[in-house]
Design a protein around this motif. Structure first.
Motif, PDB file in Angstrom:
ATOM      1  N   ASP A  49       0.831  -1.204   0.000  1.00  0.00           N
ATOM      2  CA  ASP A  49       0.000   0.000   0.000  1.00  0.00           C
ATOM      3  C   ASP A  49       0.858   1.244   0.000  1.00  0.00           C
ATOM      4  O   ASP A  49       1.855   1.325   0.707  1.00  0.00           O
ATOM      5  N   LEU A  51       1.166   5.527   0.356  1.00  0.00           N
ATOM      6  CA  LEU A  51       0.571   6.773   0.844  1.00  0.00           C
ATOM      7  C   LEU A  51       1.370   7.937   0.261  1.00  0.00           C
ATOM      8  O   LEU A  51       2.609   7.891   0.231  1.00  0.00           O
ATOM      9  N   HIS A  56      -3.057  11.536   0.481  1.00  0.00           N
ATOM     10  CA  HIS A  56      -3.567  10.749   1.609  1.00  0.00           C
ATOM     11  C   HIS A  56      -3.397  11.431   2.964  1.00  0.00           C
ATOM     12  O   HIS A  56      -4.042  11.055   3.924  1.00  0.00           O
ATOM     13  N   VAL A  67       1.710   9.288  10.257  1.00  0.00           N
ATOM     14  CA  VAL A  67       1.760   8.828   8.862  1.00  0.00           C
ATOM     15  C   VAL A  67       2.465   7.464   8.810  1.00  0.00           C
ATOM     16  O   VAL A  67       2.015   6.535   8.140  1.00  0.00           O
ATOM     17  N   LYS A  70       0.225   4.781  10.216  1.00  0.00           N
ATOM     18  CA  LYS A  70      -0.841   4.429   9.270  1.00  0.00           C
ATOM     19  C   LYS A  70      -0.297   3.639   8.082  1.00  0.00           C
ATOM     20  O   LYS A  70      -0.948   2.701   7.602  1.00  0.00           O
ATOM     21  N   ALA A  71       0.885   4.023   7.599  1.00  0.00           N
ATOM     22  CA  ALA A  71       1.463   3.358   6.423  1.00  0.00           C
ATOM     23  C   ALA A  71       1.604   1.861   6.647  1.00  0.00           C
ATOM     24  O   ALA A  71       1.352   1.056   5.749  1.00  0.00           O
ATOM     25  N   CYS A 175      -5.933   7.513  11.126  1.00  0.00           N
ATOM     26  CA  CYS A 175      -4.507   7.435  11.470  1.00  0.00           C
ATOM     27  C   CYS A 175      -4.248   6.618  12.732  1.00  0.00           C
ATOM     28  O   CYS A 175      -3.132   6.175  12.969  1.00  0.00           O
ATOM     29  N   GLU A 242     -11.953   4.312   4.815  1.00  0.00           N
ATOM     30  CA  GLU A 242     -10.854   4.344   5.778  1.00  0.00           C
ATOM     31  C   GLU A 242     -11.277   3.933   7.186  1.00  0.00           C
ATOM     32  O   GLU A 242     -10.714   4.398   8.171  1.00  0.00           O
TER      33      GLU A 242
END
Ligand code: ADP
Ligand code: MG
Length: 300
Positions: A49, A51, A56, A67, A70-71, A175, A242
């Motif tokens: 995935d 970002l 995003h 970030v 979340k990644a 997040c 999300e």
């Protein structure tokens, strides 16, 4: 023709059609993870995935730590959707030359904290230059062959369930969410789950991935959809995206109480799988039964 006119899913489908056969993967393009032969009783799972800054996330609003978290979390969620155990991750980043090093280390701290919680190990990646910050995380996992759940196993008569509550994730949950790895494992060890996906694009869009892959229809009930406190409306819960909750189908005998009891989180029965000819419908108090519009996050 431009990308805009076909969109993400049609493009991916056209790439898939170009693949030469025969394939040695068990499952290639089209599910939450690719599934590969591994040991006598386990499959290997692979998912990636990406970002991108300002697509995003906005670094003025979200910290690099979040970030990073979340990644990794979005890929762990895809492993959860196959009922797998994540094991390793690979991180590729592209960075503007003037990016502060401290921010990059914060990004890694976000990933590493979550990685420690889920016992996944960083094993490599790639580093490059770009005008915006871009990151791509690949996660490798494993799953017992007998516990694997795919998108294409839904059958007419199945009940449709969703974990947690949907909508309003933009307020912060997108997040901070915890990928449902633990819940998915409990689920498949205790119940006969026929199909599963994680909700990344939105309920109305991701339900369609299950029905398309399985060759079935579905009916869902508006008043049974669990709406998050953060959601602004029911529409938001249907298509906001999300949420990273699990959407799954199981035989008619499985019920909400047993599921919630085992998983220790709310699980809602939002509808049922029907034959394909009956289409994909939503029942609302005001309008009765109507077609469920496919509205979710779209990149193009
Ligand atoms: P998810 O939302 O679960 O991460 P996606 O919608 O991103 O899944 O992807 C759906 C499927 O398409 C997956 O099997 C993914 O590996 C595959 N896929 C996505 N983009 C590409 C691409 N550019 N080339 C080949 N396969 C792709
Ligand atoms: Mg997914």
């Amino acid at each position: 023709m431009k990308m805009r006119s076909v969109g993400e899913f049609e493009f991916i489908e056209s790439v898939k059609k170009r693949l030469p056969g025969p394939k040695s993967s068990v499952l290639g393009i089209g599910d939450d993870c690719a599934v590969l032969e591994f040991t006598a009783d386990k499959y290997l799972l692979v998912t990636a995935d990406m970002l991108i800054q300002d697509v995003h996330f906005d670094l003025a609003k979200v910290s690099p730590f979040k970030v990073g978290r979340k990644a990794l979390a979005v890929s762990l969620s895809d492993v959860a959707a196959m009922a797998g155990i994540p094991k390793y991750y690979v991180v590729s980043i592209a960075v503007p030359p003037d990016a502060p090093l401290s921010a990059l280390h914060d990004f890694y701290s976000g990933m590493m904290k979550l990685a420690a919680e889920f016992k996944v190990e960083l094993i490599g990646g790639d580093t490059n230059r770009a005008d915006k910050f871009i990151c791509d995380v690949t996660v490798i996992g494993e799953v017992e062959k007998k516990l694997l759940v795919r998108r294409d196993g839904a059958r007419a008569g199945d009940k449709i369930f969703v974990t947690g509550a949907l909508g309003g994730s933009i307020k912060g949950r997108h997040c901070d969410f915890t990928p449902r790895v633990r819940e998915a494992r409990l689920l498949v060890k205790n119940f006969r789950v026929h199909s599963m996906i994680d909700i990344s694009d939105g309920l109305s869009s991701d339900l369609r991935h299950i029905t398309d892959a399985s060759g079935v229809g579905a009916v869902i009930f508006d008043d049974r959809i669990p709406v998050s406190r953060d959601a602004v409306s029911k529409k938001d819960a249907l298509s906001g995206g999300e949420d990273y909750e699990l959407l799954f189908t199981a035989a008619g005998g499985v019920n909400e109480e047993a599921l919630s009891g085992k998983l220790k989180i709310p699980v809602a029965n939002i509808g049922r799988i029907v034959p394909k000819r009956e289409g994909i419908k939503i029942v609302t108090g005001k309008y009765g039964k109507k077609d469920l519009e496919r509205k979710g996050f779209r990149h193009f």
